[in-house]
Design a protein around this motif. Structure first.
Motif, PDB file in Angstrom:
ATOM      1  N   ASP A 560       0.827  -1.206   0.000  1.00  0.00           N
ATOM      2  CA  ASP A 560       0.000   0.000   0.000  1.00  0.00           C
ATOM      3  C   ASP A 560       0.863   1.259   0.000  1.00  0.00           C
ATOM      4  OD1 ASP A 560      -2.234  -1.574  -0.011  1.00  0.00           O
ATOM      5  OD2 ASP A 560      -2.715  -1.313   2.116  1.00  0.00           O
ATOM      6  N   GLU A 561       2.000   1.199   0.697  1.00  0.00           N
ATOM      7  CA  GLU A 561       2.895   2.351   0.692  1.00  0.00           C
ATOM      8  C   GLU A 561       3.503   2.550  -0.698  1.00  0.00           C
ATOM      9  OE1 GLU A 561       7.135   3.144   2.722  1.00  0.00           O
ATOM     10  OE2 GLU A 561       5.478   3.005   4.161  1.00  0.00           O
ATOM     11  N   ALA A 562       3.839   1.436  -1.369  1.00  0.00           N
ATOM     12  CA  ALA A 562       4.361   1.543  -2.737  1.00  0.00           C
ATOM     13  C   ALA A 562       3.316   2.126  -3.683  1.00  0.00           C
ATOM     14  CB  ALA A 562       4.810   0.171  -3.226  1.00  0.00           C
ATOM     15  N   ILE A 563       2.061   1.729  -3.496  1.00  0.00           N
ATOM     16  CA  ILE A 563       0.978   2.269  -4.333  1.00  0.00           C
ATOM     17  C   ILE A 563       0.821   3.771  -4.092  1.00  0.00           C
ATOM     18  CG2 ILE A 563      -1.520   2.223  -4.716  1.00  0.00           C
ATOM     19  CD1 ILE A 563      -1.385  -0.803  -4.087  1.00  0.00           C
ATOM     20  N   ALA A 564       0.916   4.173  -2.829  1.00  0.00           N
ATOM     21  CA  ALA A 564       0.789   5.597  -2.509  1.00  0.00           C
ATOM     22  C   ALA A 564       1.916   6.401  -3.166  1.00  0.00           C
ATOM     23  CB  ALA A 564       0.802   5.794  -0.993  1.00  0.00           C
ATOM     24  N   LYS A 565       3.133   5.874  -3.142  1.00  0.00           N
ATOM     25  CA  LYS A 565       4.233   6.549  -3.824  1.00  0.00           C
ATOM     26  C   LYS A 565       3.984   6.565  -5.331  1.00  0.00           C
ATOM     27  CE  LYS A 565       7.900   5.367  -0.505  1.00  0.00           C
ATOM     28  NZ  LYS A 565       9.199   4.653  -0.346  1.00  0.00           N
ATOM     29  N   GLY A 566       3.459   5.458  -5.839  1.00  0.00           N
ATOM     30  CA  GLY A 566       3.192   5.376  -7.261  1.00  0.00           C
ATOM     31  C   GLY A 566       2.156   6.381  -7.725  1.00  0.00           C
ATOM     32  N   ARG A 567       1.163   6.652  -6.913  1.00  0.00           N
ATOM     33  CA  ARG A 567       0.149   7.647  -7.288  1.00  0.00           C
ATOM     34  C   ARG A 567       0.794   9.029  -7.459  1.00  0.00           C
ATOM     35  NH1 ARG A 567      -3.807   4.763  -3.936  1.00  0.00           N
ATOM     36  NH2 ARG A 567      -5.469   4.062  -5.339  1.00  0.00           N
ATOM     37  N   LEU A 568       1.732   9.342  -6.559  1.00  0.00           N
ATOM     38  CA  LEU A 568       2.409  10.633  -6.686  1.00  0.00           C
ATOM     39  C   LEU A 568       3.161  10.717  -8.012  1.00  0.00           C
ATOM     40  CD1 LEU A 568       3.887  10.966  -3.072  1.00  0.00           C
ATOM     41  CD2 LEU A 568       1.867  12.126  -4.002  1.00  0.00           C
ATOM     42  N   TRP A 569       3.896   9.679  -8.333  1.00  0.00           N
ATOM     43  CA  TRP A 569       4.661   9.661  -9.569  1.00  0.00           C
ATOM     44  C   TRP A 569       3.751   9.597 -10.793  1.00  0.00           C
ATOM     45  CZ3 TRP A 569       9.274  10.557 -11.591  1.00  0.00           C
ATOM     46  CH2 TRP A 569      10.375  10.671 -10.731  1.00  0.00           C
ATOM     47  N   ALA A 570       2.695   8.781 -10.712  1.00  0.00           N
ATOM     48  CA  ALA A 570       1.791   8.666 -11.855  1.00  0.00           C
ATOM     49  C   ALA A 570       1.140  10.004 -12.154  1.00  0.00           C
ATOM     50  CB  ALA A 570       0.733   7.604 -11.583  1.00  0.00           C
ATOM     51  N   GLY A 571       0.792  10.767 -11.124  1.00  0.00           N
ATOM     52  CA  GLY A 571       0.233  12.102 -11.349  1.00  0.00           C
ATOM     53  C   GLY A 571       1.217  12.986 -12.089  1.00  0.00           C
ATOM     54  N   HIS A 572       2.503  12.861 -11.725  1.00  0.00           N
ATOM     55  CA  HIS A 572       3.537  13.653 -12.392  1.00  0.00           C
ATOM     56  C   HIS A 572       3.718  13.205 -13.850  1.00  0.00           C
ATOM     57  CE1 HIS A 572       7.378  15.715 -13.003  1.00  0.00           C
ATOM     58  NE2 HIS A 572       7.881  14.558 -13.433  1.00  0.00           N
ATOM     59  N   VAL A 573       3.822  11.881 -14.062  1.00  0.00           N
ATOM     60  CA  VAL A 573       4.094  11.360 -15.410  1.00  0.00           C
ATOM     61  C   VAL A 573       2.901  11.554 -16.338  1.00  0.00           C
ATOM     62  CG1 VAL A 573       4.552   9.252 -16.724  1.00  0.00           C
ATOM     63  CG2 VAL A 573       5.821   9.725 -14.606  1.00  0.00           C
TER      64      VAL A 573
END
Length: 787
Positions: A560-573
């Motif tokens: 879940d922590e990896a997914i939360a980090k991924g959302r931040l990056w996905a928003g950027h990308v």
């Protein structure tokens, strides 16, 4: 048939609930395992232990000169060498106290005996040589004399006033522990319409995993750092104990590696002397030192299991309702207290004896004593099988004594679903379960109503037929802490990091299924890191059937922590607001659009992005130490039918049916395998396994010529069914399964034996119920019978 005309099977989804085989099986089944004895390091020396042939005695002479002169011998170490190195004794840190609040009496234990030996097989010296043959020759050349002292192996005798004193600094009593309201329990018995009382010896067994213990040590003098390869149940705990308590070094100065482990059942989680000895020798000699036990040595040096005596009582009212249980326990610890030794006859009896019955009151008085025998450690269940054995023997005996059908007696006393959550007499709160439904499912699965016909068929062949059922509940390990980590590799694979360690349970598969469900990954996308203390910075280790709760919970949180980090990056990308990013099936997507990026693609993209934009994490990797969920309560009903030949006492198990509640099954195939293995170990203890010491403390069952182990031909095909009620105390809804088969099998098989013998007037028999013991019991109850 033309195979080319057969359409290929649809690929099996790799997710929670799928019965997929273990990831390591192709490697292990083709001989590519990496067990301790498979590892050879450049320049390694070989080591052998000199073990005491005497169970209790004073060491008068230990002359190593002749051994040191054997060609190829590099060193011979004794207790004096270890004292000079300043090593500490084996630690004891179990949170248990005497009933008066004082600490238990814990004698010091070191890797080599000093002035006295206290059990057969206790290490006297450690020989290191260029070859194994040279080390063995040197061991035989050591000149020593031990003045024998009176020995005691019977725990009841150990408490007698005239018993030999095993340790000079403490008496033979280690712990005097109590739980419960004794006055209320006494009052319940005084008011009871009926009381059942049993004396229940619970035999001592050898652990006997397929791989014996072994250890290889190296020492880097420049970095002042040890490396230990050892079979264990968790590298972090093994490192911490060795480094801090015994070697007296910073834990960072010791690296522990545990490659493949061929069975443990609790025993390899304990510290053993040889771990210390190879480390000392490697530093002293400046080269790798390897020690691997042989089977005869294992019988003398591995922690053994069980060995308790229960005086058990059950009070019932006129309607057959259970009023109270009273248990007086005597636990034989062997010569020393291992880290968990005193807990099993005390706390774990308290937790597990009430089982799934609505018994309002419980009192347990436990005493743990030292004897001149190999120390006792955890063995599959570690007090949980013993607690269930006590309760189920009482219930069956009460049914016979009161004339109430054993199924009906259980049904009257089962905790109903509407009463859950239920505060048991143990003080624990059961969060889930449907015990009556499990009982009904087991009766149907075993064709309970068809028994009379099968019994008649057995009798027509001159055989006694017996049956028994066990309604059981066990308490898995309590809450603690565990590591969960998710690392995204450059090769596209995702690595799980956690502090438990499997010994055949299939963690790599089950944990990967948990992560695959969370991150939408495939089987080949996931690896497991569990065996290197440099990588596993924390870990509770495997034990108490807690791994899927502890590591599973930690893996979920790390994912879940990896997914939360991924959302931040996905928003950027994807150039979208983080609030608009959704994650499902392994990809991040802008809600309501087709703009998406796959998880591992995003991880790879991050790895090549430099510099990392402000406000974004450096990677999707996550690692945390989390509080683990509380104990779960696996439960079920096992039913056994067996036949006994009254002319020989030989027993054959004909049918064995299982209905268990393990909550949500992450991998049904692995669960069923765990149950099968546990049941077989229970059958082995009841019918054939048992260590035997003579009055001088000599072990008479020191090899597989003397110690019987169950084989495939000794057990039937098991009928396994699952009736799961999800646990509500962990995010996966799981309950531990690894030791449940043993907890249920021991009372089930023993009660079936007694049921078969009941028509002949046999009311009790000790474990193991070997053909000879059964034959003698039949003739003792029926003197007119002739051989």
């Amino acid at each position: 048939m033309d195979d080319s005309a057969t359409p290929p099977a649809a690929p099996l989804k790799f997710a929670v609930g799928q019965p997929v085989s273990r990831s390591e099986d192709p490697r292990l089944l083709t001989g590519r395992g990496r067990f301790i004895d498979d590892i050879t390091l450049p320049g390694e020396a070989r080591a052998v232990v000199l073990r005491s042939p005497v169970a209790h005695g004073s060491i008068r002479r230990l002359d190593t000169a002749a051994a040191e002169a054997v060609p190829g011998v590099l060193a011979v170490y004794t207790a004096a060498d270890l004292r000079a190195a300043g090593y500490g004794p084996f630690p004891f840190s179990a949170p248990i106290r005497n009933h008066d609040g004082s600490p238990p009496a814990i004698p010091e234990r070191h890797a080599l005996a000093g002035d006295k030996v206290k059990h057969i097989g206790e290490p006297l010296a450690f020989v290191v040589a260029e070859t194994l043959d040279a080390a063995q020759q040197a061991v035989e050349a050591i000149d020593f004399e031990i003045e024998s002292l009176p020995a005691v192996t019977d725990p009841e005798h150990a408490l007698a006033g005239d018993a030999p004193r095993i340790h000079d600094d403490v008496g033979n009593l280690c712990l005097d522990w109590r739980y419960g309201d004794f006055e209320a329990v006494d009052a319940a018995f005084a008011d009871a319409a009926h009381a059942t009382r049993l004396r229940l010896p619970i035999s001592r067994v050898a652990v006997a995993p397929i791989e014996t213990r072994g250890a290889i040590a190296e020492y880097d003098a420049e970095r002042e750092r040890f490396t230990l390869r050892v079979c264990s149940q968790g590298v972090h705990g093994m490192r911490q104990t060795l480094a801090k308590a015994i070697l007296k070094i910073d834990p960072e100065k010791l690296r522990v590696l545990s490659p493949d482990v061929g069975g443990s059942f609790g025993m390899k989680a304990q510290q053993h002397p040889e771990n210390v000895l190879v480390l000392h020798a490697a530093r002293d000699l400046g080269r790798p030192v390897k020690w691997v036990d042989d089977r005869s040595g294992a019988f003398l040096s591995d922690c053994q299991g069980r060995d308790m005596l229960a005086e058990a009582e059950l009070a019932l009212n006129a309607e057959g309702r259970f009023l109270a249980v009273r248990v007086t326990m005597l636990g034989n610890l062997g010569a020393y207290a291992t880290g968990f030794g005193p807990v099993m006859p005390a706390v774990n009896i308290q937790k597990n004896t009430p089982s799934l019955y609505a018994t309002p009151l419980l009192a347990v008085h436990s005493r743990c004593v030292f004897t001149n025998s190999v120390p006792i450690g955890p063995y599959r269940g570690a007090g949980r099988p013993e607690g269930n054995y006590i309760m189920e023997r009482l219930v069956d005996a009460a049914a016979r004594e009161t004339g109430i059908d054993p199924v009906e007696l259980r049904r009257r006393n089962l905790i109903p679903p509407k009463a859950i959550p239920f505060r048991a007499a143990s003080g624990l709160e059961y969060d889930s379960g449907d015990f009556p439904a499990v009982l009904d499912a087991a009766l149907a699965s075993a064709d309970w109503d068809g028994y009379d016909g099968r019994r008649a068929a057995s009798e027509a062949r001159g055989l006694l037929r017996g049956r028994a059922l066990t309604s059981y509940l066990e308490v898995t390990a309590p809450a603690g802490k565990e590591l969960g980590g998710v690392r995204f590799g450059a090769d596209g694979r995702v690595e799980i990091v956690t502090g438990t360690h499997d010994q055949g349970q299939g963690h790599a598969t089950a944990f990967a299924q948990v992560l695959a469900d969370r991150l939408g990954l495939g089987r080949d996308d996931i690896a497991l890191m569990q065996d290197d203390s440099d990588e596993v910075r924390f870990g509770g280790g495997t034990g108490g059937s807690k791994s899927i709760m502890a590591s599973g919970n930690a893996i979920v949180q790390a994912a879940d922590e990896a997914i939360a980090k991924g959302r931040l990056w996905a928003g950027h990308v994807l150039e979208a607001a983080v609030a608009d990013i959704e994650f499902a099936a392994g990809e991040f997507r802008v809600a309501g659009t087709d703009r998406a990026i796959e998880l591992r693609e995003l991880a790879a993209r991050i790895a090549t992005t430099s510099p990392v934009p402000d406000g974004l994490p450096a990677s999707l990797d996550s690692e945390l130490v989390t509080e683990t969920p509380p104990s779960t309560f696996p439960n079920g009903c096992h039913i056994c039918e067996l036949e006994i030949d009254p002319a020989t006492g030989a027993t054959r198990i004909d049918r064995y049916s299982v209905v268990d509640d393990f909550g949500v099954l992450v991998n049904p195939l692995l669960v069923e395998g765990q149950v099968h293995g546990g049941v077989v170990q229970g059958i082995g203890q009841v019918l054939m396994e048992g260590t035997v010491y003579d009055q001088d403390g000599q072990l008479l069952t020191g090899s597989f010529l003397d110690y019987a182990m169950p084989r495939a031909a000794d057990v039937p095909s098991f009928r396994f069914r699952h009736h799961g009620v999800p646990a509500i105390t962990n995010p996966l809804g799981v309950k531990g399964c690894g030791e449940a088969g043993t907890s249920a099998a021991i009372p089930t098989v023993m009660n079936a034996v007694l049921d078969a013998l009941a028509p002949l007037g046999v009311t009790g028999i000790e474990m193991p119920a070997t053909p000879e013991r059964i034959w003698r019991a039949i003739r003792a109850a029926n003197p007119q019978r002739r051989s």
